[in-house]
Design a protein around this motif. Structure first.
Motif, PDB file in Angstrom:
ATOM      1  N   ARG A  79       0.617  -1.261  -0.091  1.00 37.71           N
ATOM      2  CA  ARG A  79       0.049  -0.209  -0.112  1.00 37.71           C
ATOM      3  C   ARG A  79       0.791   1.143   0.006  1.00 37.71           C
ATOM      4  O   ARG A  79       0.664   2.145  -0.830  1.00 37.71           O
ATOM      5  N   GLY A  82       2.808   2.945  -3.207  1.00 40.52           N
ATOM      6  CA  GLY A  82       2.072   3.982  -4.404  1.00 40.52           C
ATOM      7  C   GLY A  82       1.423   2.898  -5.433  1.00 40.52           C
ATOM      8  O   GLY A  82       1.719   1.773  -5.417  1.00 40.52           O
ATOM      9  N   GLU A  83       0.568   3.355  -6.033  1.00 37.67           N
ATOM     10  CA  GLU A  83      -0.086   3.004  -7.044  1.00 37.67           C
ATOM     11  C   GLU A  83       1.010   2.449  -8.347  1.00 37.67           C
ATOM     12  O   GLU A  83       1.742   3.231  -8.288  1.00 37.67           O
ATOM     13  N   PRO A  84       1.146   1.346  -8.686  1.00 30.89           N
ATOM     14  CA  PRO A  84      -0.011   0.298  -8.878  1.00 30.89           C
ATOM     15  C   PRO A  84      -0.358  -0.776  -7.586  1.00 30.89           C
ATOM     16  O   PRO A  84      -0.784  -1.649  -7.466  1.00 30.89           O
ATOM     17  N   TYR A  85       0.668  -0.255  -6.375  1.00 35.87           N
ATOM     18  CA  TYR A  85       0.673  -1.181  -5.392  1.00 35.87           C
ATOM     19  C   TYR A  85       1.147  -2.569  -5.504  1.00 35.87           C
ATOM     20  O   TYR A  85       0.718  -3.507  -5.123  1.00 35.87           O
ATOM     21  N   THR A 131       0.482  -7.797  -6.280  1.00 35.98           N
ATOM     22  CA  THR A 131      -0.315  -6.610  -6.261  1.00 35.98           C
ATOM     23  C   THR A 131      -1.430  -6.642  -5.331  1.00 35.98           C
ATOM     24  O   THR A 131      -1.981  -7.509  -5.275  1.00 35.98           O
ATOM     25  N   VAL A 137      -6.407  -3.205  -0.796  1.00 31.65           N
ATOM     26  CA  VAL A 137      -6.202  -1.814  -0.450  1.00 31.65           C
ATOM     27  C   VAL A 137      -7.328  -1.165   0.669  1.00 31.65           C
ATOM     28  O   VAL A 137      -6.572  -0.496   1.456  1.00 31.65           O
TER      29      VAL A 137
END
Length: 190
Positions: A79, A82-85, A131, A137
């Motif tokens: 988490r 950061g994106e895309p985790y 992921t 999330v």
């Protein structure tokens, strides 16, 4: 002349009447081996004792969420990346400070619950990315808020200044130990 460690022990005992087993051990060593200075145990012994207490008091929200030991560490690492985790098993291993084998077991549990997924890494067909799923999330966001509130509660006995001083001192100790200082001349433990 009384040293600062002695003053700290007396203050803690007088303030709350709470027994300090580490201070008692140090006092015993002072009596039995007055030729030695056992005061480092006041720091190291207390750190060991606090590790167990903190673990015991921080674990319940994770257990209530059905997470095994270390599972939240994986969710949190993904988490906060950061994106895309997404991270590789090696990156996760370095981030949560466990072996890739331990990461694999944790990821297996989390994948079975639908909290993470595995995919082939775009840059390396042999590598796998882990992921967070949308559910992962959501759970990570809920648990980190609970975890931080729990940590604040556990530290409530220290004012902001004391917490900052303790954080600084522990950071310096961590840096010193990571650099290998303090390792020379290690003697047998108490």
């Amino acid at each position: 002349m009384e040293n600062e460690a002695d003053k700290t022990n007396e203050t803690a005992d007088e303030a709350g009447g709470v027994a300090d087993p580490t201070a008692a051990i140090v006092d015993q060593w002072k009596r039995e081996r007055p030729d030695l200075d056992p005061t480092p145990m006041l720091v190291v012994g207390r750190l060991f004792a606090l590790t167990g207490v903190l673990d015991q008091r921080l674990r319940p929200p994770f257990a209530e969420a059905g997470l095994g030991n270390g599972d939240f560490d994986v969710l949190a690492a993904l988490r906060r990346s950061g994106e895309p985790y997404a991270l590789s098993a090696g990156e996760l291993s370095r981030t949560v400070l466990v072996t890739t084998g331990a990461v694999t077991k944790r990821v297996d549990r989390l994948e079975a619950r639908g909290l993470v997924s595995r995919s082939v890494a775009a840059h390396d067909s042999r590598g796998r990315l882990v992921t967070l799923t949308a559910e992962g999330v959501e759970l990570a966001d809920t648990l980190i808020a609970t975890h931080l509130a729990n940590q604040r509660r556990l530290l409530a006995g220290l004012d902001d200044r004391s917490q900052a001083q303790l954080a600084d001192l522990l950071g310096r100790l961590a840096t010193t130990l990571a650099a290998g200082e303090g390792a020379a001349g290690v003697e047998a433990e108490g």
